[in-house]
Motif scaffolding. Structure first.
Motif, mmCIF file in Angstrom:
data_model
loop_
_atom_site.group_PDB
_atom_site.id
_atom_site.type_symbol
_atom_site.label_atom_id
_atom_site.label_comp_id
_atom_site.label_asym_id
_atom_site.label_seq_id
_atom_site.Cartn_x
_atom_site.Cartn_y
_atom_site.Cartn_z
ATOM 1 N N ASP A 175 -6.350 5.567 8.521
ATOM 2 C CA ASP A 175 -6.898 4.219 8.635
ATOM 3 C C ASP A 175 -6.410 3.423 7.429
ATOM 4 O O ASP A 175 -6.807 3.699 6.284
ATOM 5 C CB ASP A 175 -8.425 4.272 8.671
ATOM 6 C CG ASP A 175 -9.054 2.909 8.943
ATOM 7 O OD1 ASP A 175 -8.348 1.886 8.808
ATOM 8 O OD2 ASP A 175 -10.247 2.868 9.291
ATOM 9 N N LEU A 176 -5.553 2.442 7.677
ATOM 10 C CA LEU A 176 -4.964 1.678 6.578
ATOM 11 C C LEU A 176 -5.977 0.778 5.887
ATOM 12 O O LEU A 176 -5.720 0.279 4.787
ATOM 13 C CB LEU A 176 -3.785 0.851 7.098
ATOM 14 C CG LEU A 176 -2.631 1.642 7.720
ATOM 15 C CD1 LEU A 176 -1.529 0.692 8.194
ATOM 16 C CD2 LEU A 176 -2.061 2.653 6.724
ATOM 17 N N ARG A 177 -7.130 0.569 6.499
ATOM 18 C CA ARG A 177 -8.179 -0.246 5.863
ATOM 19 C C ARG A 177 -8.965 0.547 4.837
ATOM 20 O O ARG A 177 -9.644 -0.030 3.981
ATOM 21 C CB ARG A 177 -9.131 -0.789 6.931
ATOM 22 C CG ARG A 177 -8.487 -1.735 7.931
ATOM 23 C CD ARG A 177 -9.370 -1.947 9.143
ATOM 24 N NE ARG A 177 -9.603 -0.679 9.852
ATOM 25 C CZ ARG A 177 -10.286 -0.587 10.989
ATOM 26 N NH1 ARG A 177 -10.810 -1.669 11.527
ATOM 27 N NH2 ARG A 177 -10.456 0.592 11.574
ATOM 28 N N SER A 178 -8.890 1.863 4.914
ATOM 29 C CA SER A 178 -9.653 2.715 4.011
ATOM 30 C C SER A 178 -8.991 2.780 2.636
ATOM 31 O O SER A 178 -7.765 2.801 2.520
ATOM 32 C CB SER A 178 -9.762 4.124 4.600
ATOM 33 O OG SER A 178 -10.335 5.016 3.669
ATOM 34 N N SER A 179 -9.812 2.836 1.608
ATOM 35 C CA SER A 179 -9.276 2.975 0.250
ATOM 36 C C SER A 179 -8.883 4.418 -0.047
ATOM 37 O O SER A 179 -8.201 4.699 -1.041
ATOM 38 C CB SER A 179 -10.308 2.502 -0.773
ATOM 39 O OG SER A 179 -11.508 3.273 -0.656
ATOM 40 N N GLN B 121 -4.121 -1.395 15.490
ATOM 41 C CA GLN B 121 -3.618 -2.392 14.546
ATOM 42 C C GLN B 121 -3.666 -1.897 13.109
ATOM 43 O O GLN B 121 -2.764 -2.170 12.321
ATOM 44 C CB GLN B 121 -4.417 -3.691 14.671
ATOM 45 C CG GLN B 121 -3.913 -4.801 13.748
ATOM 46 C CD GLN B 121 -4.627 -6.107 13.974
ATOM 47 O OE1 GLN B 121 -5.385 -6.253 14.931
ATOM 48 N NE2 GLN B 121 -4.395 -7.073 13.104
ATOM 49 N N ASN B 122 -4.703 -1.134 12.767
ATOM 50 C CA ASN B 122 -4.858 -0.669 11.387
ATOM 51 C C ASN B 122 -4.824 0.848 11.271
ATOM 52 O O ASN B 122 -5.238 1.400 10.251
ATOM 53 C CB ASN B 122 -6.166 -1.204 10.803
ATOM 54 C CG ASN B 122 -6.174 -2.714 10.678
ATOM 55 O OD1 ASN B 122 -5.378 -3.279 9.947
ATOM 56 N ND2 ASN B 122 -7.053 -3.364 11.420
ATOM 57 N N GLU B 123 -4.362 1.535 12.307
ATOM 58 C CA GLU B 123 -4.261 2.985 12.270
ATOM 59 C C GLU B 123 -2.838 3.430 12.563
ATOM 60 O O GLU B 123 -2.175 2.878 13.446
ATOM 61 C CB GLU B 123 -5.193 3.632 13.303
ATOM 62 C CG GLU B 123 -6.643 3.652 12.906
ATOM 63 C CD GLU B 123 -7.506 4.412 13.897
ATOM 64 O OE1 GLU B 123 -8.736 4.346 13.756
ATOM 65 O OE2 GLU B 123 -6.954 5.084 14.803
ATOM 66 N N ARG C 33 0.859 -1.190 0.000
ATOM 67 C CA ARG C 33 0.000 0.000 0.000
ATOM 68 C C ARG C 33 0.891 1.234 0.000
ATOM 69 O O ARG C 33 1.911 1.281 0.679
ATOM 70 C CB ARG C 33 -0.901 -0.007 1.249
ATOM 71 C CG ARG C 33 -1.756 1.262 1.449
ATOM 72 C CD ARG C 33 -3.009 1.193 0.598
ATOM 73 N NE ARG C 33 -3.730 2.466 0.594
ATOM 74 C CZ ARG C 33 -4.587 2.869 1.535
ATOM 75 N NH1 ARG C 33 -4.834 2.079 2.591
ATOM 76 N NH2 ARG C 33 -5.205 4.024 1.435
#
Length: 342
Positions: free
Chosen positions: A193-197, A177-179, A159
């Motif tokens: 937020d690494l989960r966000s596109s 974990q994902n931030e 990413r």
């Protein structure tokens, strides 16, 4: 000041120092690595730090810092972090990132993987300025304004986030974990937020109206919502990420840039700082953190500050802590080991 200090001239400007984590939290590590910068030839070095004897002991001339291994690298070292006790990530000022393994048997570093040009501008390498890890993934930031997520075993970043203003990013830490939280040279703390596109941050906090650069960031070990940053104005700023707007406290600690901040791993209300002014200081944040927990709107009282290394010397660029020992690296081409820091 710390009760006992030792200085070793190493013939290199030191940009980063990091203690190897112990396999047990009850053990104190005596191994650390250093990275050099702005030298004709740069390297990552492994050091053994022996206990500093008391002045009245007969063996006071014993070698306190012993060089165990030197790995030459093609550029200045921008950041170093241990993934675990056996693996290290190092980001260089040419934009490359290395995964190194530490072999405790022969006390050497071995290159396991290399990501070329992770940070770049118009095809040319750009300095990597910060790295943090979270299990199998790592995140890097750089002067190109990008955030890159690396996964061990993958040949390219999984990413890449290019921030809209491409402002140089100076530090990063995982918040969840994902931030991840980043700080930049415009005085902004951003949360992604690494989960966000989307490449946009989910929150932006500005420390002041004059856009003073933020140079470093650290997460409280037991209160991950509490962050400390070091600024170009010599201030340490505390943030509570549960709050939506302003930082919770801004403290004038140094006279010049604060290059690194670090909470003590087992005494986390102690915060350590190092600066361009040559000083290393310990801040006792016990009362401040207690007030924030019990009464978030209470005023912040002055913190207790202990000077571990006096100001007036060359810049102290980096520090690392193991137990009651602190190691730091300077622009005077020397390493310091300071004991009894608590």
């Amino acid at each position: 000041m710390g009760d006992t200090q030792y200085m070793k001239f190493v013939s290199q400007k030191i940009s980063k120092v990091r203690f190897r984590p112990s396999r047990s939290t009850l053990q104190k590590s005596d191994i650390f690595v250093s990275g050099s910068w702005e030298n004709r030839k740069n390297s990552i070095d492994v050091w053994l730090a022996a206990e500093i004897p008391k002045k009245e002991d007969d063996d006071f001339d014993v070698e306190i810092l012993k060089s165990l291994h030197r790995l030459k690298v093609p550029a200045s070292v921008g950041d170093i972090t241990f993934v675990d006790s056996d693996n290290i990530l190092a980001g260089l000022e040419n934009g490359d990132v290395y995964l190194l393994s530490y072999n405790a048997v022969n006390e050497s570093l071995i290159v396991q993987q290399k990501w070329d040009g992770v940070h770049h501008v118009l095809g040319s390498g750009s300095p990597c300025t910060g790295i943090d890890t979270n299990m199998a993934d790592a995140v890097t930031v750089g002067e190109d304004g990008s955030i890159n997520v690396l996964r061990m075993g993958h040949n390219a970043p999984i990413r890449r986030i290019d921030t809209s203003e491409s402002c140089p990013i100076s530090g990063v830490t995982f918040n969840k974990q994902n931030e991840v939280c980043t700080v930049n040279r415009m005085g902004q703390l951003k949360i992604f937020d690494l989960r966000s596109s989307s490449n946009d941050p989910i929150r932006i906090v500005v420390t002041s109206d004059d856009l003073t650069p933020l140079e470093a960031i650290a997460r409280h070990p037991t209160r991950p919502h509490l962050l400390a940053t070091g600024g170009g104005d010599g201030c340490v700023t505390l943030f509570d990420t549960r709050k939506e707007v302003a930082p919770i406290s801004k403290l004038q600690i140094h006279d010049m840039e604060v290059w690194e901040v670090a909470f003590h791993p087992s005494s986390p209300d102690s915060l350590f700082t190092c600066s361009e002014d040559g000083a290393v200081r310990r801040l006792d944040l016990t009362r401040e953190i207690h007030k924030l927990s019990e009464a978030p709107n209470a005023s912040i009282s002055p913190v207790d500050v202990v000077e571990l290394l006096k100001s007036g010397g060359a810049a102290v660029n980096s520090l690392s802590i193991s137990g009651t020992t602190l190691a730091c690296g300077t622009d005077s081409e020397s390493l310091f080991v300071i004991e009894n820091i608590l």
